[in-house]
Motif scaffolding. Sequence first.
Motif, mmCIF file in Angstrom:
data_model
loop_
_atom_site.group_PDB
_atom_site.id
_atom_site.type_symbol
_atom_site.label_atom_id
_atom_site.label_comp_id
_atom_site.label_asym_id
_atom_site.label_seq_id
_atom_site.Cartn_x
_atom_site.Cartn_y
_atom_site.Cartn_z
ATOM 1 N N LEU A 15 0.833 -1.207 0.000
ATOM 2 C CA LEU A 15 0.000 0.000 0.000
ATOM 3 C C LEU A 15 0.867 1.256 0.000
ATOM 4 O O LEU A 15 0.622 2.198 -0.763
ATOM 5 C CB LEU A 15 -0.926 -0.007 1.219
ATOM 6 N N LEU A 16 1.898 1.284 0.846
ATOM 7 C CA LEU A 16 2.730 2.474 0.979
ATOM 8 C C LEU A 16 3.676 2.667 -0.205
ATOM 9 O O LEU A 16 3.833 3.780 -0.704
ATOM 10 C CB LEU A 16 3.541 2.407 2.274
ATOM 11 N N TYR A 17 4.310 1.587 -0.646
ATOM 12 C CA TYR A 17 5.365 1.707 -1.648
ATOM 13 C C TYR A 17 4.944 1.290 -3.048
ATOM 14 O O TYR A 17 5.665 1.555 -4.010
ATOM 15 C CB TYR A 17 6.578 0.884 -1.214
ATOM 16 N N GLY A 18 3.769 0.653 -3.147
ATOM 17 C CA GLY A 18 3.306 0.227 -4.456
ATOM 18 C C GLY A 18 4.010 -1.031 -4.935
ATOM 19 O O GLY A 18 4.887 -1.583 -4.273
ATOM 20 N N LEU A 73 3.069 9.882 9.799
ATOM 21 C CA LEU A 73 2.212 8.703 9.658
ATOM 22 C C LEU A 73 2.621 7.618 10.640
ATOM 23 O O LEU A 73 3.802 7.288 10.760
ATOM 24 C CB LEU A 73 2.316 8.151 8.224
ATOM 25 N N ILE A 74 1.633 7.095 11.368
ATOM 26 C CA ILE A 74 1.824 5.905 12.190
ATOM 27 C C ILE A 74 0.911 4.825 11.634
ATOM 28 O O ILE A 74 -0.291 5.035 11.485
ATOM 29 C CB ILE A 74 1.482 6.153 13.672
ATOM 30 N N ARG A 87 4.398 1.324 13.347
ATOM 31 C CA ARG A 87 5.487 1.748 12.482
ATOM 32 C C ARG A 87 5.332 3.234 12.190
ATOM 33 O O ARG A 87 4.224 3.727 11.994
ATOM 34 C CB ARG A 87 5.487 0.948 11.164
ATOM 35 N N HIS A 88 6.459 3.957 12.158
ATOM 36 C CA HIS A 88 6.453 5.406 11.994
ATOM 37 C C HIS A 88 7.058 5.792 10.656
ATOM 38 O O HIS A 88 8.101 5.243 10.260
ATOM 39 C CB HIS A 88 7.250 6.059 13.122
ATOM 40 N N PHE A 89 6.428 6.769 9.979
ATOM 41 C CA PHE A 89 6.902 7.189 8.659
ATOM 42 C C PHE A 89 6.777 8.704 8.489
ATOM 43 O O PHE A 89 5.985 9.365 9.156
ATOM 44 C CB PHE A 89 6.107 6.497 7.551
ATOM 45 N N GLY A 93 8.630 13.891 0.152
ATOM 46 C CA GLY A 93 8.339 14.573 -1.095
ATOM 47 C C GLY A 93 8.155 13.627 -2.261
ATOM 48 O O GLY A 93 7.508 13.982 -3.245
ATOM 49 N N LEU A 94 8.715 12.422 -2.123
ATOM 50 C CA LEU A 94 8.593 11.417 -3.186
ATOM 51 C C LEU A 94 8.018 10.105 -2.679
ATOM 52 O O LEU A 94 7.234 9.463 -3.365
ATOM 53 C CB LEU A 94 9.964 11.161 -3.826
ATOM 54 N N THR A 95 8.420 9.733 -1.473
ATOM 55 C CA THR A 95 7.973 8.455 -0.915
ATOM 56 C C THR A 95 8.043 8.528 0.607
ATOM 57 O O THR A 95 8.432 9.557 1.180
ATOM 58 C CB THR A 95 8.845 7.297 -1.436
ATOM 59 N N TRP A 96 7.667 7.422 1.263
ATOM 60 C CA TRP A 96 7.702 7.376 2.723
ATOM 61 C C TRP A 96 9.068 6.913 3.189
ATOM 62 O O TRP A 96 9.661 6.020 2.607
ATOM 63 C CB TRP A 96 6.613 6.431 3.261
ATOM 64 N N GLU A 97 9.565 7.540 4.259
ATOM 65 C CA GLU A 97 10.833 7.144 4.845
ATOM 66 C C GLU A 97 10.662 7.055 6.363
ATOM 67 O O GLU A 97 9.693 7.563 6.928
ATOM 68 C CB GLU A 97 11.933 8.140 4.499
ATOM 69 N N VAL A 98 11.613 6.420 7.010
ATOM 70 C CA VAL A 98 11.556 6.236 8.460
ATOM 71 C C VAL A 98 12.206 7.438 9.138
ATOM 72 O O VAL A 98 13.373 7.733 8.864
ATOM 73 C CB VAL A 98 12.275 4.943 8.874
ATOM 74 N N PRO A 99 11.511 8.161 10.014
ATOM 75 C CA PRO A 99 12.129 9.287 10.729
ATOM 76 C C PRO A 99 13.293 8.801 11.583
ATOM 77 O O PRO A 99 13.304 7.664 12.058
ATOM 78 C CB PRO A 99 10.984 9.831 11.601
ATOM 79 N N GLU A 100 14.244 9.672 11.798
ATOM 80 C CA GLU A 100 15.411 9.320 12.597
ATOM 81 C C GLU A 100 14.996 8.928 14.006
ATOM 82 O O GLU A 100 14.227 9.630 14.662
ATOM 83 C CB GLU A 100 16.383 10.504 12.653
ATOM 84 N N GLY A 101 15.483 7.815 14.460
ATOM 85 C CA GLY A 101 15.163 7.354 15.804
ATOM 86 C C GLY A 101 13.872 6.581 15.901
ATOM 87 O O GLY A 101 13.487 6.141 16.981
ATOM 88 N N LYS A 102 13.156 6.396 14.770
ATOM 89 C CA LYS A 102 11.875 5.675 14.786
ATOM 90 C C LYS A 102 12.072 4.276 14.218
ATOM 91 O O LYS A 102 13.133 3.914 13.741
ATOM 92 C CB LYS A 102 10.818 6.430 13.970
#
Length: 221
Positions: A15-18, A73-74, A87-89, A93-102
């Motif tokens: 769903l998130l990344y296609g 996003l959680i 899970r934290h995201f 600007g282009l896709t979802w990434e993991v925040p630092e420390g998450k």
Amino acid sequence: MDPGLEAAFKHVERLLYGDSGRLGLTIYDLERLVGYPARGEGPLSYTLPKTQALSGVQAVRLYYYPKDPNLQLIVEIEDREGKKHLRHFRWNGLTWEVPEGKRGELKSTEETPGLLKVGEDYFLGFPREEAVELEKEVRKGEALGAKYLLCPRCGARIFYAPSVRPEGVACPRCGNTTLLFKTLSGLEPHKDPLEALAEEQRALRKAIEELVAYLKRKLGP
């Protein structure tokens, strides 16, 4: 890993990344799903409809934080036993990434954090770093919309995460189980204790100065 939970993780990942058959979910798609901004400034949630891929879990929920640039996003997956895996995201600007420390690895699990005391308040369901940041915003009066439980007996406040079911929570200070549901609004800013003390001192100093001036007028130099 439980097969139902693993299937749910894979579904969320697609769903998130296609994949080859569809594009991934963008932040603009997420905003439409949760009804932002029509439903308010958040956090806002959306529960994914039941599908065959999600039949092995109780629910999959998306929580959107539109005002938080570091955590937007959680993803919460509630398994058959009622345990929640988060899970934290963040949208880059282009896709979802993991925040630092998450934590954003969809192939592992992480249970909902418990109760933490930060400053004068309690935080339920927040990782420690998030609880510390929220406590700072609460003190500055910048946590508008944050939901909490208020103990009418001792005045304790328990801020709870969107993934938490607050029913049945007892006051950690006095044990009272009859708590009031509250939401921070602009009508009830919570001042920093140090700033509140400074204001009290300024008011007291002004009152003393006015009293001294009054006595001088009445009694003379």
